[in-house]
Motif scaffolding. Structure first.
Motif, PDB file in Angstrom:
ATOM      1  N   ARG A  51     -62.189  31.070  23.370  1.00  0.00           N
ATOM      2  CA  ARG A  51     -61.571  31.677  24.488  1.00  0.00           C
ATOM      3  C   ARG A  51     -62.609  30.951  25.621  1.00  0.00           C
ATOM      4  NH1 ARG A  51     -63.507  37.709  25.047  1.00  0.00           N
ATOM      5  NH2 ARG A  51     -65.573  36.777  24.180  1.00  0.00           N
ATOM      6  N   GLU A  52     -63.861  30.904  25.520  1.00  0.00           N
ATOM      7  CA  GLU A  52     -64.506  30.025  26.624  1.00  0.00           C
ATOM      8  C   GLU A  52     -64.109  28.333  26.566  1.00  0.00           C
ATOM      9  OE1 GLU A  52     -66.002  32.255  24.493  1.00  0.00           O
ATOM     10  OE2 GLU A  52     -66.264  34.073  25.979  1.00  0.00           O
ATOM     11  N   HIS A  53     -63.869  27.918  25.336  1.00  0.00           N
ATOM     12  CA  HIS A  53     -63.307  26.715  25.144  1.00  0.00           C
ATOM     13  C   HIS A  53     -62.061  26.466  26.097  1.00  0.00           C
ATOM     14  CE1 HIS A  53     -62.526  22.658  23.040  1.00  0.00           C
ATOM     15  NE2 HIS A  53     -62.588  22.361  24.294  1.00  0.00           N
ATOM     16  N   ALA A  54     -61.017  27.205  25.845  1.00  0.00           N
ATOM     17  CA  ALA A  54     -59.814  27.375  26.495  1.00  0.00           C
ATOM     18  C   ALA A  54     -59.834  27.508  28.068  1.00  0.00           C
ATOM     19  CB  ALA A  54     -58.890  28.303  26.064  1.00  0.00           C
ATOM     20  N   LEU A  55     -60.852  28.458  28.488  1.00  0.00           N
ATOM     21  CA  LEU A  55     -61.261  28.751  29.798  1.00  0.00           C
ATOM     22  C   LEU A  55     -61.786  27.278  30.459  1.00  0.00           C
ATOM     23  CD1 LEU A  55     -62.731  32.077  29.811  1.00  0.00           C
ATOM     24  CD2 LEU A  55     -60.633  31.504  30.733  1.00  0.00           C
ATOM     25  N   ALA A  56     -62.765  26.715  29.902  1.00  0.00           N
ATOM     26  CA  ALA A  56     -63.453  25.520  30.341  1.00  0.00           C
ATOM     27  C   ALA A  56     -62.384  24.331  30.461  1.00  0.00           C
ATOM     28  CB  ALA A  56     -64.701  24.919  29.290  1.00  0.00           C
ATOM     29  N   TRP A  57     -61.321  24.343  29.382  1.00  0.00           N
ATOM     30  CA  TRP A  57     -60.463  23.297  29.482  1.00  0.00           C
ATOM     31  C   TRP A  57     -59.573  23.273  30.665  1.00  0.00           C
ATOM     32  CZ3 TRP A  57     -55.028  24.266  28.181  1.00  0.00           C
ATOM     33  CH2 TRP A  57     -54.537  22.949  28.006  1.00  0.00           C
ATOM     34  N   LYS A  58     -59.188  24.625  30.985  1.00  0.00           N
ATOM     35  CA  LYS A  58     -58.229  24.831  32.064  1.00  0.00           C
ATOM     36  C   LYS A  58     -59.070  24.759  33.468  1.00  0.00           C
ATOM     37  CE  LYS A  58     -54.295  26.193  33.543  1.00  0.00           C
ATOM     38  NZ  LYS A  58     -53.200  25.149  33.771  1.00  0.00           N
ATOM     39  N   LEU A  59     -60.377  25.217  33.680  1.00  0.00           N
ATOM     40  CA  LEU A  59     -61.008  25.111  34.725  1.00  0.00           C
ATOM     41  C   LEU A  59     -61.295  23.322  34.967  1.00  0.00           C
ATOM     42  CD1 LEU A  59     -63.812  27.798  34.370  1.00  0.00           C
ATOM     43  CD2 LEU A  59     -62.010  27.539  35.942  1.00  0.00           C
ATOM     44  N   ALA A  60     -61.566  22.752  33.976  1.00  0.00           N
ATOM     45  CA  ALA A  60     -61.985  21.278  34.193  1.00  0.00           C
ATOM     46  C   ALA A  60     -60.707  20.458  34.629  1.00  0.00           C
ATOM     47  CB  ALA A  60     -62.381  20.443  32.748  1.00  0.00           C
ATOM     48  N   ALA A  61     -59.596  21.237  34.581  1.00  0.00           N
ATOM     49  CA  ALA A  61     -58.528  20.671  35.206  1.00  0.00           C
ATOM     50  C   ALA A  61     -58.149  20.781  36.789  1.00  0.00           C
ATOM     51  CB  ALA A  61     -56.956  21.134  34.367  1.00  0.00           C
ATOM     52  N   SER A  62     -59.034  21.641  37.075  1.00  0.00           N
ATOM     53  CA  SER A  62     -58.702  21.922  38.598  1.00  0.00           C
ATOM     54  C   SER A  62     -59.344  20.965  39.523  1.00  0.00           C
ATOM     55  CB  SER A  62     -59.496  23.134  38.736  1.00  0.00           C
ATOM     56  OG  SER A  62     -59.214  23.533  40.407  1.00  0.00           O
ATOM     57  N   PRO A  63     -58.436  20.404  40.471  1.00  0.00           N
ATOM     58  CA  PRO A  63     -59.009  19.474  41.240  1.00  0.00           C
ATOM     59  C   PRO A  63     -60.024  20.018  42.118  1.00  0.00           C
ATOM     60  CG  PRO A  63     -56.591  20.097  41.783  1.00  0.00           C
ATOM     61  CD  PRO A  63     -57.199  20.830  40.447  1.00  0.00           C
ATOM     62  N   LEU A  64     -60.404  21.319  42.292  1.00  0.00           N
ATOM     63  CA  LEU A  64     -61.385  22.048  42.809  1.00  0.00           C
ATOM     64  C   LEU A  64     -62.791  22.009  42.480  1.00  0.00           C
ATOM     65  CD1 LEU A  64     -59.207  24.819  44.028  1.00  0.00           C
ATOM     66  CD2 LEU A  64     -59.670  23.061  45.442  1.00  0.00           C
ATOM     67  N   LEU A  65     -62.650  21.614  41.214  1.00  0.00           N
ATOM     68  CA  LEU A  65     -63.950  21.719  40.348  1.00  0.00           C
ATOM     69  C   LEU A  65     -64.888  20.425  40.861  1.00  0.00           C
ATOM     70  CD1 LEU A  65     -65.288  23.465  38.388  1.00  0.00           C
ATOM     71  CD2 LEU A  65     -64.815  21.452  36.674  1.00  0.00           C
ATOM     72  N   THR A  66     -66.039  20.674  41.088  1.00  0.00           N
ATOM     73  CA  THR A  66     -67.089  19.815  41.550  1.00  0.00           C
ATOM     74  C   THR A  66     -67.905  19.712  40.119  1.00  0.00           C
ATOM     75  OG1 THR A  66     -67.336  20.417  43.754  1.00  0.00           O
ATOM     76  CG2 THR A  66     -69.183  19.094  42.781  1.00  0.00           C
ATOM     77  N   LYS A  67     -68.188  20.647  39.495  1.00  0.00           N
ATOM     78  CA  LYS A  67     -69.346  20.481  38.397  1.00  0.00           C
ATOM     79  C   LYS A  67     -69.175  21.793  37.437  1.00  0.00           C
ATOM     80  CE  LYS A  67     -72.944  19.085  36.013  1.00  0.00           C
ATOM     81  NZ  LYS A  67     -73.227  17.848  35.501  1.00  0.00           N
TER      82      LYS A  67
END
Ligand code: AMP
Ligand code: GLY
Length: 466
Positions: A51-67
């Motif tokens: 679940r968390e890997h999938a969330l990380a994968w999708k969050l990492a695709a956000s142009p709004l993510l710095t880190k």
């Protein structure tokens, strides 16, 4: 005050900034991204499963993510985030880390830290969090609490009794007869439920609970009517007031093909669930989700985060089996595969009380995930075997999410019961199933196994419709 406070405002950690959604009324999350001038985000993700890997994968695709930081994480999550050695159960340490790293949003994956009240401590420190308060997490932390809420709000669910001692619980079983369901009240890592086909089985399950098989989770017991129908998982993002429908899925709980063998955390899932027709979704919102939101607000515990309703679709319509206060695993993997919009925008809007202005858009293609587990799961999974073949790029339309893996001497090894979640998206469930198993067969892991029939209900429906 804790050390390492770097924010400009003692109460608000992170950069003072405009909400992502507050100024953009009536737009989808995707459209919000087009609006210039929003600040970027530091995010901490808690958890270590598929679940968390999938969330990380999708969050990492956000142009709004710095880190993106993650704790405790796993080697798959490490491809998307910086893994930090943080004890998730140590709430003061999590708060101190967020202050030190100027975290703008904490996303909590599993239920245990939510029930323990991690969101309360973070909010008290002025840190934004996606996830319910401890009081709102009782929806998952106490089955008896949720049953009483259903009774008060007239939410359709199985008839039930709550018991503090075995004699009264057994009398209820004898009065109602089998089949009947016995549940430990508290969190029991998915193991506290017995669907008893005979009275003797139900009586034994009651003894197990009160004899401490589930620790303090079994100090109270719920005994309830056995519902008949087709199960489905229904998700809503919630901000305390608004509940935004966030997809449907069907899980496969039993370990063996044809739904045989012991219950597990889930051996595979697909989304959407065809049984969740627009009419059933509308009834679920009106009869189950909205009264839950109202009832929680009335108790002074408004629910924010993701509400995951486990449903039985009966001849009389949808009935609530249970509420969970986090994404399903492996249901989350198929939802993330299908979500078109920016997850970060939606999770922040939930944390900010701004969901009324948003919608979520989905790809038409269904998604399906096959869980690969270590031999011996669920009773006694073997740890430490080497998994090869993960470095090759998976076929187009496939993502391999890590669940229970660890890195050892440059290799990936099994480190839990459910180890990988092989997820595919295609034009039909049948095609997604074929793709997922093609990817499974490329993985060289003799000590692993999976069900070979994930998606069978939907594939049968597709074949019947031809
Ligand atoms: P849980 O471990 O709480 O997710 O529950 C495990 C499974 O038990 C559910 O997914 C259902 O298949 C089954 N179950 C729980 N409550 C009932 C019920 N009242 N009637 C029929 N099946 C149930
Ligand atoms: N897959 C079911 C759950 O996450 O509870």
């Amino acid at each position: 005050m804790a050390v390492g406070v770097k924010s400009r405002d003692a109460n608000a950690v992170g950069k003072p900034k405009q909400s992502l959604t507050g100024a953009v009324r009536g737009h989808t999350a995707g459209q919000c991204l087009a609006v210039a001038g929003f600040d970027a985000m530091n995010v901490l993700l808690l958890g270590s499963g598929g679940r968390e890997h999938a969330l990380a994968w999708k969050l990492a695709a956000s142009p709004l993510l710095t880190k993106l930081y993650a704790a405790p994480g796993n080697p798959g999550i490490a491809q998307e985030a910086e893994i930090v050695p943080l004890d998730v159960a140590d709430q003061a340490a999590v708060v101190a880390f967020c202050r030190d790293k100027l975290i703008d949003l904490v996303v909590v994956g599993p239920e245990a830290p939510l029930v323990a009240g991690i969101a309360d401590d973070l909010r008290a420190a002025g840190i934004k969090v996606f996830g319910p308060s401890g009081a709102a997490a009782r929806l998952e932390g106490s089955k008896g609490f949720t049953k009483d809420l259903c009774a008060r709000m007239n939410i359709p669910t199985a008839a039930y009794g709550r018991f503090n001692d075995a004699t009264a619980a057994k009398a209820y079983v004898r009065e109602h007869g089998a089949p009947i369901v016995v549940k430990a009240d508290g969190l029991a890592a998915g193991k506290g439920v017995t669907v008893a086909m005979t009275e003797a089985e139900a009586l034994a399950a009651i003894d197990d609970c009160f004899n401490g098989a589930f620790g303090s989770a079994g100090a109270e017991v719920v005994v309830e009517e056995c519902l008949v129908g087709e199960e489905a998982s229904f998700f809503c993002l919630c901000d305390g007031v608004t509940a935004l429908p966030f997809g449907t899925a069907q899980d496969h709980k039993r370990v063996g093909d044809g739904d045989t063998g012991p219950n597990t955390g889930g051996m595979g899932a697909y989304s959407p669930a065809p049984v969740m027709t627009p009419d059933i979704v509308e009834r679920t919102m009106k009869e189950i989700i909205e009264p839950t939101m109202r009832g929680m607000a009335e108790l002074g515990a408004p629910f924010s985060g993701v509400l995951f309703a486990g449903l039985m679709i009966t001849a009389d319509g949808p009935k609530l089996i249970e509420h969970n206060v986090r994404f399903g695993d492996p249901e989350c993997q198929v939802l993330m595969m299908r979500l078109k919009d920016d997850l970060m925008v939606l999770l922040e809007a939930a944390a900010d009380g701004q969901l009324a202005h948003l919608s979520a858009r989905w790809r038409d293609d269904p998604a399906l995930t096959v869980v690969m587990a270590a031999k011996g799961y669920p009773e006694n999974p073997e740890k430490g075997s080497v998994i090869r073949g993960l470095n090759a790029a998976p076929p187009a339309g496939v993502e391999i999410f890590h669940a229970g893996t660890a890195a050892r001497d440059g290799e990936i090894v099994a480190n839990g019961g459910r180890v990988l979640s092989v997820t595919a998206s295609a034009r039909t469930v049948g095609e997604a199933q074929r793709l997922a198993y093609e990817a499974v067969d490329r993985i060289d892991w003799p000590q692993g196994f999976c069900r070979r029939d994930i998606g069978w209900r939907a594939v049968e429906r597709e074949n019947a419709a031809r």
